[in-house]
Write a protein that holds these residues in place. Structure first.
Motif, PDB file in Angstrom:
ATOM      1  N   UNK A 580      43.915 117.788  48.189  1.00 14.93           N
ATOM      2  CA  UNK A 580      44.711 116.571  48.312  1.00 14.93           C
ATOM      3  C   UNK A 580      43.870 115.321  48.091  1.00 14.93           C
ATOM      4  N   UNK A 581      42.569 115.418  48.331  1.00 16.64           N
ATOM      5  CA  UNK A 581      41.675 114.286  48.107  1.00 16.64           C
ATOM      6  C   UNK A 581      41.744 113.826  46.655  1.00 16.64           C
ATOM      7  N   UNK A 582      41.835 114.772  45.721  1.00 13.72           N
ATOM      8  CA  UNK A 582      41.905 114.410  44.309  1.00 13.72           C
ATOM      9  C   UNK A 582      43.204 113.673  44.002  1.00 13.72           C
ATOM     10  N   UNK A 583      44.314 114.119  44.573  1.00 12.76           N
ATOM     11  CA  UNK A 583      45.604 113.472  44.317  1.00 12.76           C
ATOM     12  C   UNK A 583      45.732 112.148  45.052  1.00 12.76           C
ATOM     13  N   UNK A 584      44.880 111.930  46.056  1.00 16.92           N
ATOM     14  CA  UNK A 584      44.927 110.699  46.846  1.00 16.92           C
ATOM     15  C   UNK A 584      43.818 109.739  46.445  1.00 16.92           C
ATOM     16  N   UNK A 585      43.436 109.771  45.163  1.00 18.64           N
ATOM     17  CA  UNK A 585      42.479 108.821  44.582  1.00 18.64           C
ATOM     18  C   UNK A 585      41.133 108.836  45.285  1.00 18.64           C
ATOM     19  N   UNK A 586      40.696 110.041  45.685  1.00 21.56           N
ATOM     20  CA  UNK A 586      39.362 110.200  46.238  1.00 21.56           C
ATOM     21  C   UNK A 586      39.250 109.989  47.724  1.00 21.56           C
ATOM     22  N   UNK A 587      40.377 109.740  48.407  1.00 24.84           N
ATOM     23  CA  UNK A 587      40.368 109.519  49.856  1.00 24.84           C
ATOM     24  C   UNK A 587      40.863 110.781  50.547  1.00 24.84           C
ATOM     25  N   UNK A 588      40.007 111.339  51.408  1.00 28.16           N
ATOM     26  CA  UNK A 588      40.429 112.505  52.186  1.00 28.16           C
ATOM     27  C   UNK A 588      41.228 112.035  53.389  1.00 28.16           C
ATOM     28  N   UNK A 589      42.355 112.682  53.640  1.00 32.67           N
ATOM     29  CA  UNK A 589      43.137 112.427  54.847  1.00 32.67           C
ATOM     30  C   UNK A 589      43.382 113.748  55.540  1.00 32.67           C
ATOM     31  N   UNK A 590      43.020 113.812  56.783  1.00 31.30           N
ATOM     32  CA  UNK A 590      43.134 115.072  57.534  1.00 31.30           C
ATOM     33  C   UNK A 590      44.600 115.498  57.641  1.00 31.30           C
ATOM     34  N   UNK A 591      44.886 116.766  57.350  1.00 32.62           N
ATOM     35  CA  UNK A 591      46.276 117.243  57.464  1.00 32.62           C
ATOM     36  C   UNK A 591      46.840 116.981  58.863  1.00 32.62           C
ATOM     37  N   UNK A 620      36.571 109.285  39.598  1.00 37.71           N
ATOM     38  CA  UNK A 620      36.190 110.698  39.649  1.00 37.71           C
ATOM     39  C   UNK A 620      37.374 111.573  40.030  1.00 37.71           C
ATOM     40  N   UNK A 621      38.168 111.107  41.010  1.00 32.71           N
ATOM     41  CA  UNK A 621      39.336 111.873  41.444  1.00 32.71           C
ATOM     42  C   UNK A 621      40.329 112.032  40.307  1.00 32.71           C
ATOM     43  N   UNK A 622      40.583 110.943  39.589  1.00 33.70           N
ATOM     44  CA  UNK A 622      41.561 110.990  38.499  1.00 33.70           C
ATOM     45  C   UNK A 622      41.088 111.903  37.371  1.00 33.70           C
ATOM     46  N   UNK A 623      39.812 111.825  37.029  1.00 30.67           N
ATOM     47  CA  UNK A 623      39.281 112.667  35.950  1.00 30.67           C
ATOM     48  C   UNK A 623      39.343 114.138  36.343  1.00 30.67           C
ATOM     49  N   UNK A 624      39.059 114.445  37.611  1.00 33.27           N
ATOM     50  CA  UNK A 624      39.150 115.829  38.075  1.00 33.27           C
ATOM     51  C   UNK A 624      40.588 116.325  38.018  1.00 33.27           C
ATOM     52  N   UNK A 625      41.524 115.465  38.414  1.00 35.61           N
ATOM     53  CA  UNK A 625      42.942 115.823  38.308  1.00 35.61           C
ATOM     54  C   UNK A 625      43.307 116.080  36.856  1.00 35.61           C
ATOM     55  N   UNK A 626      42.802 115.232  35.962  1.00 35.38           N
ATOM     56  CA  UNK A 626      43.082 115.413  34.531  1.00 35.38           C
ATOM     57  C   UNK A 626      42.563 116.765  34.049  1.00 35.38           C
ATOM     58  N   UNK A 627      41.388 117.157  34.518  1.00 30.33           N
ATOM     59  CA  UNK A 627      40.852 118.478  34.179  1.00 30.33           C
ATOM     60  C   UNK A 627      41.794 119.580  34.642  1.00 30.33           C
ATOM     61  N   UNK A 739      50.142 111.285  37.537  1.00 23.19           N
ATOM     62  CA  UNK A 739      49.254 110.891  38.620  1.00 23.19           C
ATOM     63  C   UNK A 739      48.788 109.445  38.419  1.00 23.19           C
ATOM     64  N   UNK A 740      48.501 108.759  39.523  1.00 28.06           N
ATOM     65  CA  UNK A 740      48.106 107.356  39.471  1.00 28.06           C
ATOM     66  C   UNK A 740      46.763 107.218  38.754  1.00 28.06           C
ATOM     67  N   UNK A 741      46.738 106.371  37.744  1.00 29.72           N
ATOM     68  CA  UNK A 741      45.519 106.136  36.975  1.00 29.72           C
ATOM     69  C   UNK A 741      44.846 104.859  37.467  1.00 29.72           C
ATOM     70  N   UNK A 742      43.536 104.898  37.714  1.00 33.23           N
ATOM     71  CA  UNK A 742      42.848 103.691  38.192  1.00 33.23           C
ATOM     72  C   UNK A 742      42.960 102.552  37.179  1.00 33.23           C
TER      73      UNK A 742
END
Length: 769
Positions: A580-591, A620-627, A739-742
């Motif tokens: 979920x960190x990747x989909x949340x633009x690099x911010x981890x949020x605890x479940x 980095x999060x967006x590029x990983x999601x793109x991958x 997905x949201x692009x920076x």
């Protein structure tokens, strides 16, 4: 003669007057006696009566409710499954059906219906009793309902009359009706109208139809006799009597009565036992959460809350619809998958295990014996080990799990252990990456038979689902692009590097191409050699540090390059949170699962505070999601994009009838571990991240080929069925956009465009995009 007649008439008149006086004396005496009996009963001579305080605040066990994010009650913790409702939560036709059937003069008397009482006495009850709703409430609330001798029953009746009149003085008519609905035991663990509505019709009381209301009111006569599960014909007949009473007293018309009486019961039975109903694994998680919470959060008087009697309300993030869709998706796919697994095991001499020796089989079975309840109970009874082991070889009656329903059979406990070892397990967790709210939690295929939760408790090897973390580290530290290329050739990390005791040369699941692949193509095709090159460039420790920031337990993850291929054991809970960190633009949020806790009066006792952490940049999060989007476009997850009509016997055979045909952006990754022991699929759309795991209880329980044992066959279909159901329910608002692009991004993700811009418009054939 005349004088004699006159004297005789005079004597007769005097005798008649004497009899009349005697009658009135007896009658008066009876009245005084009755009044005296009532007075003595009210004084407690015949047994104590509740005082005004206890009438106003009756002692009762209130169930704790587990409430979903959509307001639906997922389950309860209880000694008595009672959850009180307010008068405004009762629909008019429910109240009217009660009045018409039980006490039509309810609003005209003060607890005792004089007209009804006289009628009952004159006709000895043949034309109906005289018990008012207030008296019935008194009986439910404060007196025992066990049949006794006539004298005791008469005294109890007097008590009920006294209490009924007190109730009428103390409470309004609406309050009395509400208490009556809240107190009655409708059977099947349904105490009160709230539980009855949920258990018998899967809805809140306010949502009950007229026929459903009449069904429940009909049960007031005798809920044991008029049990919808055991006596549906009798219950329907009784319901129709209630409808007739409603028509008799003009609550409904005769035409409406006739049409409603023709309808079936239409039960939607949803048992609320701890082993039954919706979200059973999650409810057990909530129980464990509350067990810890009550220890650390005492009441103001220092005593501890009791989750079974204090009527707490636990507001959760689980969406009841999404939870249902998740459970349905798992059932649909796993029933088919198990059928195929059983068919393949018919010729497997070591079934349900594969690729292990007889000694290893014995070791697995022996460990299961010693972990069993039978072993524990008999050991506690002081039985010898020999006696215990012999008991496992004796046949006995038992009920075992099957996808067609529980089967009553006769077998030895040892054979039942082997049988259960052959049942494939699965788990699913789904959460909103932006809020951390967990929307669905399925810890296993059947809580009654398999109580081990594979969402948060069970750790399994994660296979290629770990690779995105390696790629993300390379992108973050080395600014690598999905369009960068690396050779798909044998690659060896030498002995000594990272503490390796011997050289490490990973192999691909398929043939090594010998050409160059972009990182996008390499992840899509899950190329091990390229992943090995990446982790050698960045080092294992930075990858471990990355997942640690995403709250993956890294204590037992060694800093060796083989982790790149998914050798660590991780929980599904941790994996979904990390992805979920990747989909949340690099911010981890605890479940998050528990939003807040309230007491029975609505006072907030606990409010969740989101826990967040910046882990990687939004770029980095967006590029990983793109991958990972490439995985579902041209890689192991590409079957999500097709509506299959044949041509793939594996797909067709295992998940027949579930075409997917997704068109929207999806980022994901499949995972398959050694010997096909574990199948994973992690899939994300912008506002929902969902992970699925499938495998046997033991790693030796697995398919014989990757065609069936891979994550794309074992786990991906559950994700796909679940998401199809979620998309079909537009009220859920599941995203189908990109997905949201920076705002600023310097790393190329469109490889075709990038290559054209950097090669003069020509793209070499060997360049695999």
């Amino acid at each position: 003669m005349a004088k004699a007649k006159t004297t005789k008439k005079k004597n007769a008149a005097q005798g008649e007057q004497k009899h009349i006086r005697t009658f009135w004396k007896l009658f008066g005496g009876l009245i005084v006696l009755v009044l005296l009996v009532f007075l003595l009963a009210s004084w407690g001579v015949f047994g104590s009566l509740p005082d005004e305080t206890s009438l106003e605040n009756p002692e009762k066990n209130l169930a704790t409710q587990i409430i979903g994010s959509d307001g639906v009650t997922l389950g309860t913790f209880y000694k008595q499954n009672r959850t009180p409702v307010k008068y405004e939560d009762l629909p008019d036709h429910l109240v009217n059906s009660l009045i018409a059937t039980e006490d039509v003069r309810f609003y005209d008397h003060s607890g005792i219906d004089a007209k009804g009482t006289v009628r009952a006495i004159v006709f000895l009850g043949s034309k109906g009793g005289a018990s008012t709703i207030s008296q019935q409430l008194a009986k439910l609330f404060f007196t025992e309902q066990v049949s006794r001798n006539k004298l005791e029953r008469g005294i109890q009746k007097i008590k009920e009359w006294i209490i009924a009149t007190r109730l009428e003085r103390r409470y309004t008519k609406e309050e009395i009706i509400t208490m009556y609905f809240n107190e009655y035991d409708f059977g099947n663990q349904a105490v009160g109208i709230q539980s009855a509505s949920k258990i018998y019709f899967s809805k809140e009381p306010i949502e009950l139809t007229t026929t459903e209301a009449a069904t429940l009111v009909g049960m007031f006569k005798n809920s044991s006799l008029y049990n919808p599960l055991r006596n549906p014909v009798g219950v329907k007949n009784r319901r129709n009597v209630v409808l007739a009473q409603m028509a008799k007293y003009d609550f409904i018309t005769n035409e409406v009565k006739d049409s409603l009486q023709a309808l079936d019961l239409n039960l939607r039975y949803s048992p609320q036992g701890h082993n039954e109903g919706i979200a059973t694994y999650f409810r057990e998680y909530a129980r464990a959460f509350m067990a810890d919470w009550v220890q650390e959060n005492p009441k103001s008087d220092g005593t501890k809350y009791n989750i079974y009697t204090d009527g707490l309300k636990i507001y959760t993030t689980i969406d009841s619809k999404m939870q249902e869709y998740a459970e349905e998706a798992m059932d649909m796919h796993m029933a088919n998958l198990q059928k195929e697994f059983d068919a393949q095991n018919e010729k497997n001499k070591t079934a349900p295990f594969r690729d292990i020796t007889p000694e290893e089989t014995n070791k697995i079975m022996d460990a299961a014996i010693q972990r069993s309840d039978r072993w524990r109970v008999m050991k506690k009874q002081g039985k010898s080990e020999k006696e215990i082991r012999e008991s496992f070889k004796k046949e006995r009656k038992m009920s075992i799990f099957s996808w067609r329903g529980d089967i009553d059979t006769v077998m030895t406990p040892l054979d039942s252990i082997r049988y259960y070892k052959g049942i494939l397990q699965a788990s699913l967790m789904s959460m909103n990456p932006q809020t951390g709210e967990v929307k669905a939690w399925v810890g296993g295929i059947d809580y009654k038979h398999f109580k081990y939760d594979m969402v948060k408790t069970g750790q399994r090897q994660i296979g290629s689902t770990f690779k995105p973390f390696v790629y993300a580290t390379a992108i973050d530290q080395m600014h690598m692009s999905p369009c960068d290329t690396l050779p798909d050739t044998p690659y060896t990390i030498p002995q000594g590097k990272y503490g390796l005791l011997k050289p490490w040369t990973p192999k691909n699941s398929g043939a090594i191409s010998g050409g160059h692949l972009t990182l996008r193509a390499a992840l899509a095709q899950s190329i091990n050699t390229i992943t090995a090159r990446l982790i050698d460039r960045v080092g294992p420790q930075p990858v471990i540090d990355l997942v640690a920031k995403m709250e993956v337990d890294t204590e037992d993850i060694p800093a060796v390059p083989s982790i790149a291929l998914g050798t660590p054991d991780v929980t599904l809970y941790e994996m979904v949170g990390a992805y979920s960190t990747f989909a949340n633009q690099g911010v981890y949020i605890r479940p998050t699962l528990i939003q807040r806790i309230e007491d029975k009066n609505g006072t907030v006792l606990y409010q969740n505070v989101p826990h967040t952490r910046d882990v990687i940049s939004d770029e980095t999060a967006y590029v990983t999601v793109s991958l990972m989007e490439g995985v579902t476009q041209s890689g192991s997850g590409s079957r999500l994009r097709h509506t299959w009509r044949g041509g793939d016997p594996v797909y067709k055979k295992v998940v027949t009838g579930y075409p997917y045909g997704f068109k929207n952006p999806i980022a994901g990754k499949t995972g398959t571990t050694q010997n096909n022991s574990d199948g994973w699929f992690m899939g994300m759309v912008p506002n929902l991240a969902t992970g699925v795991w499938v495998g046997g209880e033991d790693r030796a329980t697995h398919f014989g080929s990757t065609a069936y044992g891979q994550g794309a066959t074992m786990a991906l279909p559950i994700w796909a069925i679940y998401m199809k159901k979620c998309y079909e329910d537009e009220s859920l608002n599941i995203s189908n956009s990109g997905f949201v692009k920076p705002d600023k991004i310097s790393i190329a993700t469109n490889c075709a465009q990038w290559k054209e811009e950097n090669s003069g418009g020509e793209i070499p054939d060997e360049f695999d995009l």
